[in-house]
Design an enzyme around this catalytic site. Structure first.
Site, PDB file in Angstrom:
ATOM      1  N   GLY A  13       0.823  -1.224   0.000  1.00  0.00           N
ATOM      2  CA  GLY A  13       0.000   0.000   0.000  1.00  0.00           C
ATOM      3  C   GLY A  13       0.847   1.260   0.000  1.00  0.00           C
ATOM      4  O   GLY A  13       2.082   1.202   0.050  1.00  0.00           O
ATOM      5  N   SER A  41      -1.881 -10.127  -3.179  1.00  0.00           N
ATOM      6  CA  SER A  41      -0.510  -9.701  -3.499  1.00  0.00           C
ATOM      7  C   SER A  41       0.525 -10.808  -3.355  1.00  0.00           C
ATOM      8  O   SER A  41       1.714 -10.568  -3.579  1.00  0.00           O
ATOM      9  CB  SER A  41      -0.105  -8.548  -2.578  1.00  0.00           C
ATOM     10  N   ARG A 100      -6.083   3.003  18.914  1.00  0.00           N
ATOM     11  CA  ARG A 100      -5.574   4.289  19.416  1.00  0.00           C
ATOM     12  C   ARG A 100      -6.156   4.732  20.754  1.00  0.00           C
ATOM     13  O   ARG A 100      -5.453   5.300  21.579  1.00  0.00           O
ATOM     14  CB  ARG A 100      -5.838   5.385  18.386  1.00  0.00           C
ATOM     15  N   CYS A 129      -3.070  11.026  11.041  1.00  0.00           N
ATOM     16  CA  CYS A 129      -2.109  11.891  10.353  1.00  0.00           C
ATOM     17  C   CYS A 129      -2.298  13.380  10.663  1.00  0.00           C
ATOM     18  O   CYS A 129      -1.328  14.100  10.931  1.00  0.00           O
ATOM     19  CB  CYS A 129      -2.189  11.653   8.851  1.00  0.00           C
ATOM     20  N   GLN A 156      -6.949  18.150   3.549  1.00  0.00           N
ATOM     21  CA  GLN A 156      -6.237  16.870   3.562  1.00  0.00           C
ATOM     22  C   GLN A 156      -6.081  16.258   2.179  1.00  0.00           C
ATOM     23  O   GLN A 156      -7.024  16.211   1.373  1.00  0.00           O
ATOM     24  CB  GLN A 156      -6.966  15.889   4.493  1.00  0.00           C
ATOM     25  N   SER A 159      -3.947  11.164  -0.905  1.00  0.00           N
ATOM     26  CA  SER A 159      -3.171   9.944  -0.619  1.00  0.00           C
ATOM     27  C   SER A 159      -3.507   9.380   0.756  1.00  0.00           C
ATOM     28  O   SER A 159      -3.291   8.192   0.990  1.00  0.00           O
ATOM     29  CB  SER A 159      -1.668  10.211  -0.727  1.00  0.00           C
ATOM     30  N   LYS A 216     -11.389  12.018  15.899  1.00  0.00           N
ATOM     31  CA  LYS A 216     -10.032  11.519  16.173  1.00  0.00           C
ATOM     32  C   LYS A 216      -9.153  12.688  16.610  1.00  0.00           C
ATOM     33  O   LYS A 216      -8.375  12.573  17.560  1.00  0.00           O
ATOM     34  CB  LYS A 216      -9.422  10.877  14.918  1.00  0.00           C
ATOM     35  N   ARG A 238     -11.362  17.060   2.584  1.00  0.00           N
ATOM     36  CA  ARG A 238     -10.486  16.426   1.575  1.00  0.00           C
ATOM     37  C   ARG A 238     -10.370  17.403   0.394  1.00  0.00           C
ATOM     38  O   ARG A 238     -11.385  17.926  -0.083  1.00  0.00           O
ATOM     39  CB  ARG A 238     -11.125  15.117   1.096  1.00  0.00           C
ATOM     40  N   HIS A 245      -0.745  17.254   4.006  1.00  0.00           N
ATOM     41  CA  HIS A 245      -1.934  17.830   4.650  1.00  0.00           C
ATOM     42  C   HIS A 245      -1.604  19.243   5.134  1.00  0.00           C
ATOM     43  O   HIS A 245      -0.535  19.473   5.715  1.00  0.00           O
ATOM     44  CB  HIS A 245      -2.328  17.010   5.890  1.00  0.00           C
TER      45      HIS A 245
HETATM   46  P1  A2P Z   1      -3.105  -5.629  -1.036  1.00  0.00           P
HETATM   47  O1  A2P Z   1      -2.238  -4.751  -1.896  1.00  0.00           O
HETATM   48  O2  A2P Z   1      -2.761  -7.072  -1.145  1.00  0.00           O
HETATM   49  O3  A2P Z   1      -4.578  -5.330  -1.192  1.00  0.00           O
HETATM   50  P2  A2P Z   1      -3.749   1.366   0.516  1.00  0.00           P
HETATM   51  O4  A2P Z   1      -4.242   2.031   1.764  1.00  0.00           O
HETATM   52  O5  A2P Z   1      -2.688   2.135  -0.195  1.00  0.00           O
HETATM   53  O6  A2P Z   1      -4.864   0.977  -0.395  1.00  0.00           O
HETATM   54  O7  A2P Z   1      -3.029  -0.018   1.000  1.00  0.00           O
HETATM   55  C1  A2P Z   1      -3.648  -0.958   1.833  1.00  0.00           C
HETATM   56  C2  A2P Z   1      -2.660  -2.069   2.197  1.00  0.00           C
HETATM   57  O8  A2P Z   1      -3.296  -2.962   3.107  1.00  0.00           O
HETATM   58  C3  A2P Z   1      -2.225  -2.905   1.023  1.00  0.00           C
HETATM   59  O9  A2P Z   1      -0.900  -3.344   1.197  1.00  0.00           O
HETATM   60  C4  A2P Z   1      -3.187  -4.082   1.104  1.00  0.00           C
HETATM   61  O10 A2P Z   1      -2.714  -5.263   0.496  1.00  0.00           O
HETATM   62  C5  A2P Z   1      -3.247  -4.290   2.588  1.00  0.00           C
HETATM   63  N1  A2P Z   1      -4.441  -5.040   2.984  1.00  0.00           N
HETATM   64  C6  A2P Z   1      -5.728  -4.694   2.817  1.00  0.00           C
HETATM   65  N2  A2P Z   1      -6.551  -5.645   3.309  1.00  0.00           N
HETATM   66  C7  A2P Z   1      -5.755  -6.616   3.823  1.00  0.00           C
HETATM   67  C8  A2P Z   1      -5.982  -7.874   4.479  1.00  0.00           C
HETATM   68  N3  A2P Z   1      -7.209  -8.315   4.707  1.00  0.00           N
HETATM   69  N4  A2P Z   1      -4.906  -8.614   4.838  1.00  0.00           N
HETATM   70  C9  A2P Z   1      -3.655  -8.163   4.599  1.00  0.00           C
HETATM   71  N5  A2P Z   1      -3.364  -7.000   3.989  1.00  0.00           N
HETATM   72  C10 A2P Z   1      -4.402  -6.228   3.604  1.00  0.00           C
END
Ligand code: A2P
Length: 334
Positions: A13, A41, A100, A129, A156, A159, A216, A238, A245
């Protein structure tokens, strides 16, 4: 520090990839790195220190032998997997909002309350953030003059809502420039050429009319600063900015602080850079803050409407100080 086995959960991510960059840039002593993400992934590869690392699927057994896990894969993933990691003897630094406000979990901004780190029981939370960059600036002012009230409006970056949100902003921008209708999947309204006074993009509003993000800022500020008496009101918005931000912050203090005194206090504050020369149009800008772990403050002025009021403009990279950089700083202190 002896080299550690480090896991990054959500490594594919936006924040996860920044975590890898910060670990590399700051030469964090790593014996072994595990990159974890969802089953989607599995098998993807990432680069770390010039080497290729395969992404593994996050499971309950992923944390055996891991010393420190940096989590940024959303609240439900943290809720489910952070306790497994802690149970396996690993210390979790969690970027989600899942833990948190748990009284057992320290909520840490190193420049403000590093002293809370040793109280952890396996999980340490990385704050929101917008809250992080605000408290870095407010702490020295609070120590000097006791802040009674904070009024904050945020601008904000997209990203902060993840990769898919950034893609949506670019797709909508291209559509509008081509004379087409923008399509919304992530945000409830077009974000291209617009401002949306709702964060997060779904299930945002609480019964009191504030959004979760705003609450928050209210609650986390009190916890990090260790002062439940600081009254905070926030409006979080946003805006179509990729990263960085910005915040308009007005404080009311118990003791009068002049703008010059505030500038002087902030010029010595850790993690803070004063950029405040309005005559030369110098003030913090999101596009300049990107890539830095510091928080920038300017437009510092005495509030015309209050005898002990101060207004200022605070900017930081939401993916760095607002997330990855703060998390790695905590890991370094561990
Ligand atoms: P993946 O790329 O396999 O979906 P962002 O906020 O930029 O979208 O990134 C979210 C991150 O959290 C990514 O790395 C995503 O992996 C990971 N993610 C989302 N859901 C899960 C889950 N259930 N288990 C593990 N990782 C997760």
């Amino acid at each position: 520090m002896t080299p550690k086995v480090v896991a990054v959960v959500g490594a594919t991510g936006l924040v996860g990839s920044k975590m890898l960059e910060v670990l590399e840039e700051r030469s964090f002593p790593i014996k072994e790195l595990k990159c974890l993400a969802s089953a989607r992934s599995k098998g993807k590869t990432l680069k770390f220190r010039g080497e290729t690392v395969s992404v593994e699927e996050l499971t309950e057994t992923s944390f055996q032998g891991v010393d420190i896990a940096l989590f940024s894969a959303g609240g439900s993933t943290s809720k489910k997997f952070a306790p497994c990691a802690a149970k396996a003897g690993c210390v979790v630094v969690d970027n989600s909002s899942a833990w948190r406000m748990d009284p057992e979990v320290p909520l840490v901004v190193p420049e403000v309350n590093a002293h809370d780190i040793p109280k952890h029981k396996g999980i340490i939370a990385n704050p929101n953030c917008s809250t992080i960059q605000m408290v870095v600036v407010l702490k020295p002012l609070h120590d000097a003059a006791t802040i009674e009230r904070v009024i904050v409006d945020t601008y904000q970056a997209v990203s902060g809502a993840g990769k898919a949100a950034v893609d949506e902003m670019y797709a909508q921008t291209r559509a509008v420039l081509a004379g087409e209708e923008p399509v919304c999947h992530i945000f409830p309204h077009p974000i291209a050429f617009n401002c949306i006074p709702q964060i997060p993009q779904a299930n945002a509003f609480e019964d009191n009319g504030y959004t979760n993000e705003e609450m928050k800022m209210v609650n986390e500020t009190k916890k990090i600063m260790g002062d439940p008496n600081i009254r905070v009101t926030a409006t979080t918005v946003r805006v179509p900015v990729h990263s960085g931000h910005s915040e308009s912050v007005t404080i009311e203090t118990a003791k009068k602080l002049t703008a010059a005194q505030a500038r002087q206090l902030l010029s010595r504050a850790p993690g803070v850079v004063v950029q405040d020369d309005p005559a030369n149009q110098i003030y913090p800008l999101a596009i300049n803050a990107v890539g830095s772990g510091e928080t920038f403050v300017g437009r510092i002025r005495e509030d015309l409407s209050h005898p002990r009021g101060l207004a200022m403009w605070i900017v930081s990279d939401n993916l760095l100080k607002g997330a990855a950089f703060n998390a790695v700083q905590i890991a370094e202190l561990l």
